[in-house]
Design a protein around this motif. Structure first.
Motif, PDB file in Angstrom:
ATOM      1  N   THR A 107      -0.400  -2.544  -4.945  1.00  0.00           N
ATOM      2  CA  THR A 107      -0.639  -3.654  -5.854  1.00  0.00           C
ATOM      3  C   THR A 107      -1.101  -4.851  -5.035  1.00  0.00           C
ATOM      4  O   THR A 107      -1.008  -4.849  -3.802  1.00  0.00           O
ATOM      5  N   ALA A 108      -1.574  -5.865  -5.722  1.00  0.00           N
ATOM      6  CA  ALA A 108      -1.872  -7.120  -5.039  1.00  0.00           C
ATOM      7  C   ALA A 108      -0.581  -7.586  -4.380  1.00  0.00           C
ATOM      8  O   ALA A 108       0.477  -7.546  -4.992  1.00  0.00           O
ATOM      9  N   GLY A 109      -0.665  -7.963  -3.114  1.00  0.00           N
ATOM     10  CA  GLY A 109       0.509  -8.364  -2.356  1.00  0.00           C
ATOM     11  C   GLY A 109       0.990  -7.304  -1.381  1.00  0.00           C
ATOM     12  O   GLY A 109       1.818  -7.578  -0.528  1.00  0.00           O
ATOM     13  N   THR A 110       0.452  -6.085  -1.495  1.00  0.00           N
ATOM     14  CA  THR A 110       0.817  -5.007  -0.573  1.00  0.00           C
ATOM     15  C   THR A 110       0.289  -5.325   0.822  1.00  0.00           C
ATOM     16  O   THR A 110      -0.796  -5.878   0.984  1.00  0.00           O
ATOM     17  N   ILE A 111       1.053  -4.945   1.834  1.00  0.00           N
ATOM     18  CA  ILE A 111       0.640  -5.082   3.234  1.00  0.00           C
ATOM     19  C   ILE A 111       0.330  -3.686   3.770  1.00  0.00           C
ATOM     20  O   ILE A 111       1.114  -2.756   3.585  1.00  0.00           O
ATOM     21  N   LEU A 112      -0.820  -3.541   4.430  1.00  0.00           N
ATOM     22  CA  LEU A 112      -1.202  -2.282   5.067  1.00  0.00           C
ATOM     23  C   LEU A 112      -1.216  -2.471   6.576  1.00  0.00           C
ATOM     24  O   LEU A 112      -1.681  -3.489   7.069  1.00  0.00           O
ATOM     25  N   ILE A 113      -0.724  -1.474   7.287  1.00  0.00           N
ATOM     26  CA  ILE A 113      -0.738  -1.476   8.752  1.00  0.00           C
ATOM     27  C   ILE A 113      -1.582  -0.294   9.201  1.00  0.00           C
ATOM     28  O   ILE A 113      -1.331   0.838   8.785  1.00  0.00           O
ATOM     29  N   SER A 114      -2.579  -0.553  10.023  1.00  0.00           N
ATOM     30  CA  SER A 114      -3.438   0.541  10.490  1.00  0.00           C
ATOM     31  C   SER A 114      -2.645   1.454  11.410  1.00  0.00           C
ATOM     32  O   SER A 114      -1.801   1.013  12.184  1.00  0.00           O
ATOM     33  N   GLY A 117     -11.246  -0.438  -7.524  1.00  0.00           N
ATOM     34  CA  GLY A 117     -11.023  -0.343  -6.091  1.00  0.00           C
ATOM     35  C   GLY A 117     -10.035  -1.377  -5.606  1.00  0.00           C
ATOM     36  O   GLY A 117      -9.147  -1.800  -6.348  1.00  0.00           O
ATOM     37  N   ALA A 118     -10.207  -1.809  -4.360  1.00  0.00           N
ATOM     38  CA  ALA A 118      -9.260  -2.753  -3.761  1.00  0.00           C
ATOM     39  C   ALA A 118      -9.998  -3.740  -2.870  1.00  0.00           C
ATOM     40  O   ALA A 118     -11.079  -3.467  -2.352  1.00  0.00           O
ATOM     41  N   MET A 119      -9.359  -4.897  -2.692  1.00  0.00           N
ATOM     42  CA  MET A 119      -9.876  -5.948  -1.815  1.00  0.00           C
ATOM     43  C   MET A 119      -8.692  -6.498  -1.030  1.00  0.00           C
ATOM     44  O   MET A 119      -7.577  -6.597  -1.542  1.00  0.00           O
ATOM     45  N   GLY A 151     -15.274 -13.040   5.775  1.00  0.00           N
ATOM     46  CA  GLY A 151     -15.395 -11.663   5.326  1.00  0.00           C
ATOM     47  C   GLY A 151     -14.109 -11.141   4.701  1.00  0.00           C
ATOM     48  O   GLY A 151     -13.087 -11.828   4.679  1.00  0.00           O
ATOM     49  N   TYR A 152     -14.213  -9.923   4.173  1.00  0.00           N
ATOM     50  CA  TYR A 152     -13.058  -9.269   3.552  1.00  0.00           C
ATOM     51  C   TYR A 152     -13.160  -7.757   3.732  1.00  0.00           C
ATOM     52  O   TYR A 152     -14.181  -7.243   4.200  1.00  0.00           O
ATOM     53  N   CYS A 153     -12.127  -7.054   3.334  1.00  0.00           N
ATOM     54  CA  CYS A 153     -12.104  -5.593   3.344  1.00  0.00           C
ATOM     55  C   CYS A 153     -12.210  -5.126   1.895  1.00  0.00           C
ATOM     56  O   CYS A 153     -11.555  -5.691   1.020  1.00  0.00           O
ATOM     57  N   GLY A 154     -13.009  -4.122   1.665  1.00  0.00           N
ATOM     58  CA  GLY A 154     -13.158  -3.618   0.310  1.00  0.00           C
ATOM     59  C   GLY A 154     -13.166  -2.100   0.283  1.00  0.00           C
ATOM     60  O   GLY A 154     -13.640  -1.456   1.221  1.00  0.00           O
ATOM     61  N   GLN A 164     -10.648   5.158  -2.944  1.00  0.00           N
ATOM     62  CA  GLN A 164     -10.925   5.264  -1.510  1.00  0.00           C
ATOM     63  C   GLN A 164      -9.709   4.869  -0.678  1.00  0.00           C
ATOM     64  O   GLN A 164      -9.353   5.566   0.279  1.00  0.00           O
ATOM     65  N   LEU A 165      -9.062   3.778  -1.025  1.00  0.00           N
ATOM     66  CA  LEU A 165      -7.897   3.341  -0.257  1.00  0.00           C
ATOM     67  C   LEU A 165      -6.767   4.349  -0.373  1.00  0.00           C
ATOM     68  O   LEU A 165      -6.126   4.696   0.626  1.00  0.00           O
ATOM     69  N   GLU A 166      -6.524   4.865  -1.564  1.00  0.00           N
ATOM     70  CA  GLU A 166      -5.477   5.874  -1.752  1.00  0.00           C
ATOM     71  C   GLU A 166      -5.754   7.109  -0.901  1.00  0.00           C
ATOM     72  O   GLU A 166      -4.836   7.669  -0.298  1.00  0.00           O
ATOM     73  N   ASP A 167      -7.026   7.517  -0.835  1.00  0.00           N
ATOM     74  CA  ASP A 167      -7.402   8.669  -0.005  1.00  0.00           C
ATOM     75  C   ASP A 167      -7.136   8.390   1.471  1.00  0.00           C
ATOM     76  O   ASP A 167      -6.634   9.256   2.194  1.00  0.00           O
ATOM     77  N   GLU A 168      -7.465   7.180   1.917  1.00  0.00           N
ATOM     78  CA  GLU A 168      -7.239   6.822   3.320  1.00  0.00           C
ATOM     79  C   GLU A 168      -5.742   6.790   3.652  1.00  0.00           C
ATOM     80  O   GLU A 168      -5.336   7.195   4.744  1.00  0.00           O
TER      81      GLU A 168
END
Length: 166
Positions: free
Chosen positions: A4-11, A34-36, A121-124, A129-133
């Protein structure tokens, strides 16, 4: 896995040698299209006042928000009392708003680094796609709370979060 908006992702380390190596991303939008989000832990090599349009503003750090639209500025903040027009993301964090007001308050020192982060810039991601990654192991979804967005640039954020998950 709920994003959801507010989620943090760590590579994950599998993304080393890519534009997302050791990144922490704050998701600001996630829907059926999608996601941004924005990389919150990589400083841009120039400050706000080093950009021609803002040469009379204060020396304020910029962050490499992501590889998409690197010719645009975006910002998140937690001062809707001073910046009009932002969209609530999560935990009293807002995306965008009146950028001229934001710059004025930065220059006047009525807004501090702990309240605003500016990105180039941003990530999109396209739909799913994000769920697959995430499913393939490229990202770790963190529930530490979105207030981490405003953590000091001096703290090695990726290492701090990633190592706490091991």
């Amino acid at each position: 896995m709920t994003i959801t908006a507010g989620t943090i992702l760590i590579s994950m380390p599998s993304l080393d040698d890519s534009v997302f190596e050791k990144t922490v991303i704050f998701i600001t939008e996630h829907n059926e299209k999608g996601a941004m989000g924005f990389v919150i832990n990589k400083l841009f090599p120039r400050a706000l006042n080093e950009l021609e349009e803002f040469k009379h503003s204060t020396n304020f750090p910029l962050y490499e928000g992501g590889p998409v639209e690197m010719d645009h500025l975006y910002f998140v903040h937690r001062r809707p009392d001073l910046i009009e027009g932002g969209v609530v993301i999560a935990d009293s964090i807002y995306l965008g708003g009146n950028f001229q007001q934001a710059v004025t308050h930065l220059t006047n020192k009525t807004i501090a680094e702990k309240d605003i982060k500016i990105f180039i810039g941003y990530c999109g991601w396209d739909q799913h796609q994000l769920e697959d990654e995430i499913e393939e192991g490229s990202w770790l979804v963190d529930t530490a709370g979105s207030q981490i967005v405003f953590t000091s640039q001096a703290i090695p954020l990726w290492e701090l979060i990633y190592e706490s998950k091991e």
